[in-house]
Design a protein around this motif. Structure first.
Motif, mmCIF file in Angstrom:
data_model
loop_
_atom_site.group_PDB
_atom_site.id
_atom_site.type_symbol
_atom_site.label_atom_id
_atom_site.label_comp_id
_atom_site.label_asym_id
_atom_site.label_seq_id
_atom_site.Cartn_x
_atom_site.Cartn_y
_atom_site.Cartn_z
ATOM 1 N N HIS A 18 0.870 -1.177 0.000
ATOM 2 C CA HIS A 18 0.000 0.000 0.000
ATOM 3 C C HIS A 18 0.905 1.223 0.000
ATOM 4 O O HIS A 18 1.753 1.359 0.878
ATOM 5 C CB HIS A 18 -0.865 0.055 1.266
ATOM 6 C CG HIS A 18 -1.873 -1.032 1.353
ATOM 7 N ND1 HIS A 18 -3.207 -0.765 1.462
ATOM 8 C CD2 HIS A 18 -1.760 -2.383 1.346
ATOM 9 C CE1 HIS A 18 -3.871 -1.901 1.519
ATOM 10 N NE2 HIS A 18 -3.006 -2.903 1.467
ATOM 11 N N TYR A 20 0.564 5.337 -0.063
ATOM 12 C CA TYR A 20 -0.338 6.493 0.014
ATOM 13 C C TYR A 20 0.400 7.751 -0.415
ATOM 14 O O TYR A 20 0.408 8.758 0.277
ATOM 15 C CB TYR A 20 -0.903 6.613 1.430
ATOM 16 C CG TYR A 20 -1.657 5.368 1.822
ATOM 17 C CD1 TYR A 20 -2.915 5.111 1.282
ATOM 18 C CD2 TYR A 20 -1.104 4.435 2.684
ATOM 19 C CE1 TYR A 20 -3.613 3.963 1.608
ATOM 20 C CE2 TYR A 20 -1.787 3.267 3.017
ATOM 21 C CZ TYR A 20 -3.035 3.050 2.475
ATOM 22 O OH TYR A 20 -3.722 1.898 2.790
ATOM 23 N N THR A 42 -2.209 5.605 -4.298
ATOM 24 C CA THR A 42 -3.066 6.757 -4.583
ATOM 25 C C THR A 42 -2.636 7.496 -5.845
ATOM 26 O O THR A 42 -3.428 8.228 -6.427
ATOM 27 C CB THR A 42 -3.067 7.741 -3.395
ATOM 28 O OG1 THR A 42 -1.722 8.105 -3.090
ATOM 29 C CG2 THR A 42 -3.720 7.104 -2.174
ATOM 30 N N PRO A 70 -5.390 6.730 -8.695
ATOM 31 C CA PRO A 70 -5.362 5.711 -7.637
ATOM 32 C C PRO A 70 -5.707 4.363 -8.273
ATOM 33 O O PRO A 70 -6.713 4.258 -8.986
ATOM 34 C CB PRO A 70 -6.451 6.175 -6.671
ATOM 35 C CG PRO A 70 -7.367 7.018 -7.492
ATOM 36 C CD PRO A 70 -6.529 7.620 -8.587
ATOM 37 N N LEU A 96 -9.144 2.946 -8.985
ATOM 38 C CA LEU A 96 -9.977 2.882 -7.793
ATOM 39 C C LEU A 96 -10.837 4.119 -7.665
ATOM 40 O O LEU A 96 -10.379 5.233 -7.941
ATOM 41 C CB LEU A 96 -9.105 2.735 -6.551
ATOM 42 C CG LEU A 96 -8.279 1.475 -6.450
ATOM 43 C CD1 LEU A 96 -7.364 1.550 -5.251
ATOM 44 C CD2 LEU A 96 -9.170 0.260 -6.367
ATOM 45 N N ARG A 97 -12.043 3.931 -7.214
ATOM 46 C CA ARG A 97 -12.911 5.069 -6.893
ATOM 47 C C ARG A 97 -12.533 5.560 -5.507
ATOM 48 O O ARG A 97 -12.351 4.765 -4.588
ATOM 49 C CB ARG A 97 -14.368 4.640 -6.891
ATOM 50 C CG ARG A 97 -14.879 4.347 -8.284
ATOM 51 C CD ARG A 97 -16.328 4.053 -8.246
ATOM 52 N NE ARG A 97 -17.008 5.117 -7.505
ATOM 53 C CZ ARG A 97 -18.304 5.269 -7.467
ATOM 54 N NH1 ARG A 97 -19.071 4.426 -8.104
ATOM 55 N NH2 ARG A 97 -18.866 6.247 -6.780
ATOM 56 N N VAL A 98 -12.440 6.843 -5.345
ATOM 57 C CA VAL A 98 -12.109 7.429 -4.043
ATOM 58 C C VAL A 98 -13.168 8.445 -3.651
ATOM 59 O O VAL A 98 -12.936 9.636 -3.610
ATOM 60 C CB VAL A 98 -10.695 8.058 -4.035
ATOM 61 C CG1 VAL A 98 -9.641 6.979 -4.033
ATOM 62 C CG2 VAL A 98 -10.495 8.987 -5.212
ATOM 63 N N ASP A 99 -14.367 7.946 -3.362
ATOM 64 C CA ASP A 99 -15.483 8.804 -2.970
ATOM 65 C C ASP A 99 -15.434 9.078 -1.485
ATOM 66 O O ASP A 99 -15.173 8.282 -0.695
ATOM 67 C CB ASP A 99 -16.824 8.134 -3.292
ATOM 68 C CG ASP A 99 -17.003 7.966 -4.798
ATOM 69 O OD1 ASP A 99 -16.292 8.605 -5.575
ATOM 70 O OD2 ASP A 99 -17.872 7.154 -5.164
#
Length: 99
Positions: A18, A20, A42, A70, A96-99
């Motif tokens: 991961h 970030y 990200t 991301p 990736l969705r980052v809502d």
């Protein structure tokens, strides 16, 4: 500390990775063969990603639709048309969705 080029950076893990922050250089997840490992970041800007020894390079740069997005990188295994060759593995990179 000496200055390092981003292409000199390498992250290696037996499991998931991961990041970030911007992922640059090389990221190798599932280094001991864990095909379930994932790479998540990200900001995707890697030159090489690998899961369980299956790798993909971006020598000419990351495709525009994936660059600086991301993403999740995972290993996908699918049947091959020829029965003699068994299964085929490839890396799949999803935004990736980052809502």
């Amino acid at each position: 500390f000496p200055t390092r080029r981003s292409s000199d950076l390498e992250i290696m893990a037996d499991g998931h990775i991961h990041v970030y922050a911007p992922l640059r250089g090389r990221a190798l997840a599932g280094a001991r063969g864990n095909a379930e490992a994932r790479i998540l970041t990200t900001v995707f800007a890697a030159e090489l990603v690998s899961i369980a020894g299956i790798y993909r390079t971006f020598e000419d740069g990351v495709p525009a639709k994936l660059a600086n997005q991301p993403v999740q990188v995972k290993l996908v295994t699918e049947p091959v048309v020829s029965a003699s060759t068994g299964l085929k593995s490839r890396l799949e990179i999803d935004i990736l969705r980052v809502d």
